[in-house]
Design a protein around this motif. Structure first.
Motif, PDB file in Angstrom:
ATOM      1  N   TYR A   1       0.840  -1.189   0.000  1.00 42.97           N
ATOM      2  CA  TYR A   1       0.000   0.000   0.000  1.00 42.97           C
ATOM      3  C   TYR A   1       0.883   1.250   0.000  1.00 42.97           C
ATOM      4  CZ  TYR A   1       1.177  -0.398   4.975  1.00 42.97           C
ATOM      5  OH  TYR A   1       1.861  -0.513   6.161  1.00 42.97           O
ATOM      6  N   SER A   2       0.269   2.403  -0.233  1.00 43.69           N
ATOM      7  CA  SER A   2       1.001   3.675  -0.271  1.00 43.69           C
ATOM      8  C   SER A   2       1.295   4.146   1.157  1.00 43.69           C
ATOM      9  CB  SER A   2       0.179   4.740  -1.010  1.00 43.69           C
ATOM     10  OG  SER A   2      -0.142   4.307  -2.307  1.00 43.69           O
ATOM     11  N   LYS A   3       2.562   4.250   1.470  1.00 44.38           N
ATOM     12  CA  LYS A   3       2.963   4.651   2.825  1.00 44.38           C
ATOM     13  C   LYS A   3       3.116   6.178   2.913  1.00 44.38           C
ATOM     14  CE  LYS A   3       5.215   0.222   3.723  1.00 44.38           C
ATOM     15  NZ  LYS A   3       6.454  -0.476   4.118  1.00 44.38           N
ATOM     16  N   ASP A   4       3.314   6.653   4.150  1.00 39.98           N
ATOM     17  CA  ASP A   4       3.447   8.103   4.401  1.00 39.98           C
ATOM     18  C   ASP A   4       2.321   8.891   3.745  1.00 39.98           C
ATOM     19  OD1 ASP A   4       5.863   7.643   5.771  1.00 39.98           O
ATOM     20  OD2 ASP A   4       6.943   7.599   3.870  1.00 39.98           O
ATOM     21  N   PRO A   5       1.067   8.607   4.136  1.00 43.45           N
ATOM     22  CA  PRO A   5      -0.081   9.274   3.505  1.00 43.45           C
ATOM     23  C   PRO A   5      -0.104  10.767   3.795  1.00 43.45           C
ATOM     24  CG  PRO A   5      -0.765   8.155   5.498  1.00 43.45           C
ATOM     25  CD  PRO A   5       0.659   7.759   5.268  1.00 43.45           C
ATOM     26  N   ILE A   6      -0.696  11.527   2.891  1.00 42.01           N
ATOM     27  CA  ILE A   6      -0.853  12.966   3.064  1.00 42.01           C
ATOM     28  C   ILE A   6      -2.149  13.227   3.834  1.00 42.01           C
ATOM     29  CG2 ILE A   6      -0.865  15.192   1.906  1.00 42.01           C
ATOM     30  CD1 ILE A   6       1.633  13.445   1.446  1.00 42.01           C
ATOM     31  N   CYS A   7      -2.038  13.997   4.895  1.00 41.62           N
ATOM     32  CA  CYS A   7      -3.197  14.264   5.758  1.00 41.62           C
ATOM     33  C   CYS A   7      -3.565  15.752   5.735  1.00 41.62           C
ATOM     34  CB  CYS A   7      -2.894  13.847   7.201  1.00 41.62           C
ATOM     35  SG  CYS A   7      -2.484  12.085   7.387  1.00 41.62           S
ATOM     36  N   ILE A   8      -4.762  16.028   6.196  1.00 39.95           N
ATOM     37  CA  ILE A   8      -5.213  17.414   6.321  1.00 39.95           C
ATOM     38  C   ILE A   8      -6.163  17.512   7.503  1.00 39.95           C
ATOM     39  CG2 ILE A   8      -7.230  17.188   4.793  1.00 39.95           C
ATOM     40  CD1 ILE A   8      -6.348  20.042   3.713  1.00 39.95           C
ATOM     41  N   SER A   9      -6.143  18.655   8.167  1.00 41.65           N
ATOM     42  CA  SER A   9      -7.011  18.847   9.326  1.00 41.65           C
ATOM     43  C   SER A   9      -8.464  19.010   8.895  1.00 41.65           C
ATOM     44  CB  SER A   9      -6.571  20.082  10.113  1.00 41.65           C
ATOM     45  OG  SER A   9      -7.539  20.419  11.084  1.00 41.65           O
ATOM     46  N   MET A  10      -9.373  18.515   9.732  1.00 43.36           N
ATOM     47  CA  MET A  10     -10.792  18.612   9.414  1.00 43.36           C
ATOM     48  C   MET A  10     -11.276  20.059   9.349  1.00 43.36           C
ATOM     49  SD  MET A  10     -12.533  17.361  12.986  1.00 43.36           S
ATOM     50  CE  MET A  10     -12.210  18.224  14.547  1.00 43.36           C
TER      51      MET A  10
ATOM     52  N   MET B   1      -3.544  18.284  -2.721  1.00 43.42           N
ATOM     53  CA  MET B   1      -3.639  17.121  -3.617  1.00 43.42           C
ATOM     54  C   MET B   1      -2.887  17.406  -4.915  1.00 43.42           C
ATOM     55  SD  MET B   1      -7.637  16.129  -2.887  1.00 43.42           S
ATOM     56  CE  MET B   1      -7.788  14.900  -4.163  1.00 43.42           C
ATOM     57  N   THR B   2      -2.981  18.638  -5.396  1.00 41.43           N
ATOM     58  CA  THR B   2      -2.265  19.015  -6.620  1.00 41.43           C
ATOM     59  C   THR B   2      -0.759  19.008  -6.393  1.00 41.43           C
ATOM     60  OG1 THR B   2      -4.108  20.413  -7.314  1.00 41.43           O
ATOM     61  CG2 THR B   2      -1.975  20.825  -8.362  1.00 41.43           C
ATOM     62  N   ASP B   3      -0.313  19.583  -5.284  1.00 34.70           N
ATOM     63  CA  ASP B   3       1.116  19.659  -4.981  1.00 34.70           C
ATOM     64  C   ASP B   3       1.750  18.271  -4.839  1.00 34.70           C
ATOM     65  OD1 ASP B   3       0.913  22.395  -5.011  1.00 34.70           O
ATOM     66  OD2 ASP B   3       0.774  22.606  -2.816  1.00 34.70           O
ATOM     67  N   TYR B   4       1.045  17.379  -4.167  1.00 29.91           N
ATOM     68  CA  TYR B   4       1.606  16.047  -3.905  1.00 29.91           C
ATOM     69  C   TYR B   4       1.218  15.018  -4.981  1.00 29.91           C
ATOM     70  CZ  TYR B   4       3.173  17.510   0.729  1.00 29.91           C
ATOM     71  OH  TYR B   4       3.821  18.138   1.773  1.00 29.91           O
ATOM     72  N   LYS B   5       0.402  15.446  -5.951  1.00 26.10           N
ATOM     73  CA  LYS B   5      -0.027  14.575  -7.054  1.00 26.10           C
ATOM     74  C   LYS B   5      -0.692  13.296  -6.527  1.00 26.10           C
ATOM     75  CE  LYS B   5       3.534  16.308 -10.154  1.00 26.10           C
ATOM     76  NZ  LYS B   5       4.709  15.980 -11.011  1.00 26.10           N
ATOM     77  N   VAL B   6      -1.640  13.493  -5.625  1.00 29.11           N
ATOM     78  CA  VAL B   6      -2.403  12.362  -5.074  1.00 29.11           C
ATOM     79  C   VAL B   6      -3.885  12.593  -5.330  1.00 29.11           C
ATOM     80  CG1 VAL B   6      -0.713  11.803  -3.289  1.00 29.11           C
ATOM     81  CG2 VAL B   6      -2.537  13.452  -2.783  1.00 29.11           C
TER      82      VAL B   6
END
Length: 639
Positions: A172-181, A192-197
């Motif tokens: 699976y994809s490790k080190d996921p990109i998170c964001i505060s609620m 999402m654009t910056d990290y291309k996810v």
């Protein structure tokens, strides 16, 4: 000069396990040293406590019964017929016999010399394993947990996870990109654009996962104008989050995506949302790991707009089943995946039919799956068994409402038929007005079946008591289930008559353990594994679980596992029943896949000796279960 007797012995031995896997040179040596023993009816070959013989034995002709002792009423342990091995104790344990062998009819027996055979065991590991299994089955308690696992396990003992792609840990994809609620949606889009996810994990103030936001959410909710790009992420996120452990296998991941109807899973350290996210798993990861996945088929089902599309997917599911089955994936995993896919096809058929109706449903309703589908045991494609329940309405509206749901049901049944599920020959389908009724009508119907039990009523009861909600209102189904259990309270005669019906299923074996086949008709000389083995186990599980007032468990194996919890004194026995149910379903599925049919009717000449032996062990479990049913529900006096 040619030894014709040894040649005949050799030709006989090579047909039966374990002699069929011994090399020719060693088998010739055995044949040349075999002794031939003739036994008249009633003749004792060896007794309990007799000193060991120099041979163990194989039945050439006739039958030999193994008993606790010589007495006429002594407990029968086993009956051996052609090709059966017995008298193994001296070979395995090197001590005296613990049972008595008596010729039940005129018999011819081969004595296999132990001193000739032992060196073969030392170099042929599988030969030794077979004989130990045969010896164990005739001496140990057949209902012990270990014995049951030996005979009814879902996969071979030597199966290793690294041998099966589906049982390996998925990447699976490790080190996921998170964001505060509380961050704004536009910030999430930029990240999402910056990290291309294509997705972000939404976390709370403690950095714990609480939801997901994906590019699809932006297309459906923000780009369409439903939400402003300035709203907090928590307004557009998907929740609750689906979290799983990090060592998830390919098959477990596949099942999780199917069950949660999600394209993303969040991986955490302990598999819960109480620890931080360490990765994201997507459908793409499944595709990369396996190619044509169950979750991919699930997505295709939801996109399907025509029955022919669903038919094509059903054919792909059949190929998926075949791949799973012959890779020896554990049966409980196969069953769960195939059931979820079958359920999805039924749901999509209902949705397509609803789209063709001139108006929305006038009241709440639920579609009920019956039979093997209702029990979550339908692996092969069989005919349809279903029903429909709708909300009670005033008398003046009843006819129009009934007509609506009868038309809907007919369209659903027709779609399922086009997909490949044949119409039920007995018309036990929702399109039949008898099985498309209001809630009150269904309550009355079940009450009649329970309190006025006739032969036909018992047949209906056995089918309709295994209903499972496939589509529609949960509360309707729950209320119906509650009324059924209330009606069975304080009604011992109902259980007695149900038990009597269950005990009238045709026996699988004759007195000398020969398989009883169909005597005439289309399936003459074939063995009916459904009527003679699966139905007795299914019917008796239903009776026992109803007597304990247990709701929401329809699967036969799961019912026995629940009974093992409820009755600790019978735990090992019920677990053996569970393993037997799984083993018989697996056996039927295997032969159905080989012959491209339902697997119900078996050609006995195609079975190996090992297959026959394992089937007979299952039948022994059924026989013991029948005795329990007779005593518990006081059936003896009615038979």
């Amino acid at each position: 000069m040619k030894n014709t007797i040894a040649d005949r012995v050799y030709d006989f031995l090579k047909k039966y396990p374990p002699f069929d896997i011994i090399n020719k040179e060693d088998l010739v040596s055995i044949a040349e040293n075999v002794i031939i023993v003739y036994l008249e009816k009633g003749k004792v070959l060896f007794k309990n406590d007799d000193t060991k013989h120099d041979h163990f034995y194989l039945v050439k002709e006739g039958g030999v019964v193994l008993k606790k002792n010589e007495l006429a009423d002594a407990e029968i342990i086993d009956i051996c017929d052609e090709g059966d091995v017995f008298g193994l104790r001296p070979l395995i344990t090197n001590d005296s016999y613990m049972m008595t062998a008596i010729a039940e009819e005129e018999a011819l027996v081969y004595g296999i010399p132990i001193d000739v055979f032992k060196p073969i065991i030392e170099k042929e590991h599988n030969v030794g394993l077979y004989l130990i299994e045969s010896f164990t089955s005739k001496t140990k308690n057949p209902f012990s947990k270990k014995f049951a696992q030996d005979f009814y396990q879902d996969s071979p003992a030597n199966l290793k996870s690294e041998d099966l792609e589906e049982l390996q840990t998925i990447k699976y994809s490790k080190d996921p990109i998170c964001i505060s609620m509380d961050d704004l949606a536009i910030k999430a889009a930029n990240r999402m654009t910056d990290y291309k996810v294509s997705s972000l994990i939404v976390v709370d103030e403690n950095k714990l996962p609480i939801g997901m936001v994906t590019d699809k959410d932006f297309r459906k909710k923000v780009v369409t104008g439903l939400y402003s790009s300035k709203v907090p992420v928590k307004e557009i996120m998907n929740f609750p989050v689906n979290t799983y452990k990090k060592n998830l296998t390919v098959t477990e991941a596949q099942l999780a995506l199917v069950q949660n109807q999600s394209g993303h899973l969040v991986i955490t350290e302990d598999g819960t949302d109480q620890t931080k996210a360490i990765g994201i798993l997507t459908n793409h990861d499944i595709v990369v790991s396996q190619g044509n996945s169950a979750s991919g088929l699930m997505k295709a089902i939801r996109r399907a707009k025509q029955p022919k599309e669903l038919r094509k997917i059903r054919q792909q599911i059949a190929q998926l089943l075949k791949g799973y089955f012959f890779q020896s994936i554990p049966l409980h995993i196969i069953t769960q995946i195939i059931h979820e896919l079958t359920e999805a096809i039924n749901i999509r058929a209902i949705e397509i039919a609803l789209q063709k109706m001139p108006q929305r449903p006038p009241v709440k309703f639920a579609w009920l799956s019956l039979g093997s589908h209702g029990r979550k045991e339908q692996l092969l494609v069989t005919d349809q068994d279903n029903a429909l329940v709708f909300e009670d309405v005033p008398e003046e509206k009843y006819e129009s409402v009934k007509k609506y749901f009868t038309i809907l049901s007919n369209r659903v049944n027709t779609i399922l038929n086009k997909v490949g599920y044949e119409f039920c020959p007995a018309d036990m389908m929702a399109r039949n007005p008898k099985w498309c009724q209001s809630l009150t009508e269904w309550k009355t119907q079940f009450s009649h079946w329970i309190h006025n039990v006739e032969t036909e009523d018992i047949l209906y009861s056995s089918i309709f008591f295994d209903f499972n909600r496939t589509y529609g209102d949960k509360e309707l189904v729950q209320e119906l289930a509650h009324s059924i259990f209330s009606a069975t309270d304080y009604n011992p005669m109902f259980f007695t008559l149900m038990s009597r019906s269950a005990l009238q299923n045709p026996s699988p074996l004759g007195f000398f353990k020969q398989f009883l086949v169909e005597q005439d008709g289309e399936h003459k000389d074939l063995f009916d594994i459904k009527a003679r083995a699966l139905m007795p186990l299914t019917d008796m599980a239903r009776i026992l679980i109803l007597s304990h007032k247990v709701k929401s468990i329809n699967n036969t194996a799961e019912r026995y596992e629940k009974l093992a919890e409820l009755e600790p004194n019978n735990k090992d026995f019920y677990l053996a029943c569970s393993y037997a149910a799984k083993s018989l379903i697996k056996f039927r599925t295997k032969h159905g896949l080989i012959h491209h049919d339902s697997g119900r009717y078996i050609k006995l000449n195609e079975l190996t000796k090992e297959e026959k032996m394992k089937l007979k062990r299952c039948f022994k479990t059924i026989s013991e279960l029948q005795e329990i049913i007779k005593l518990r529900f006081k059936v003896t006096q009615l038979l």
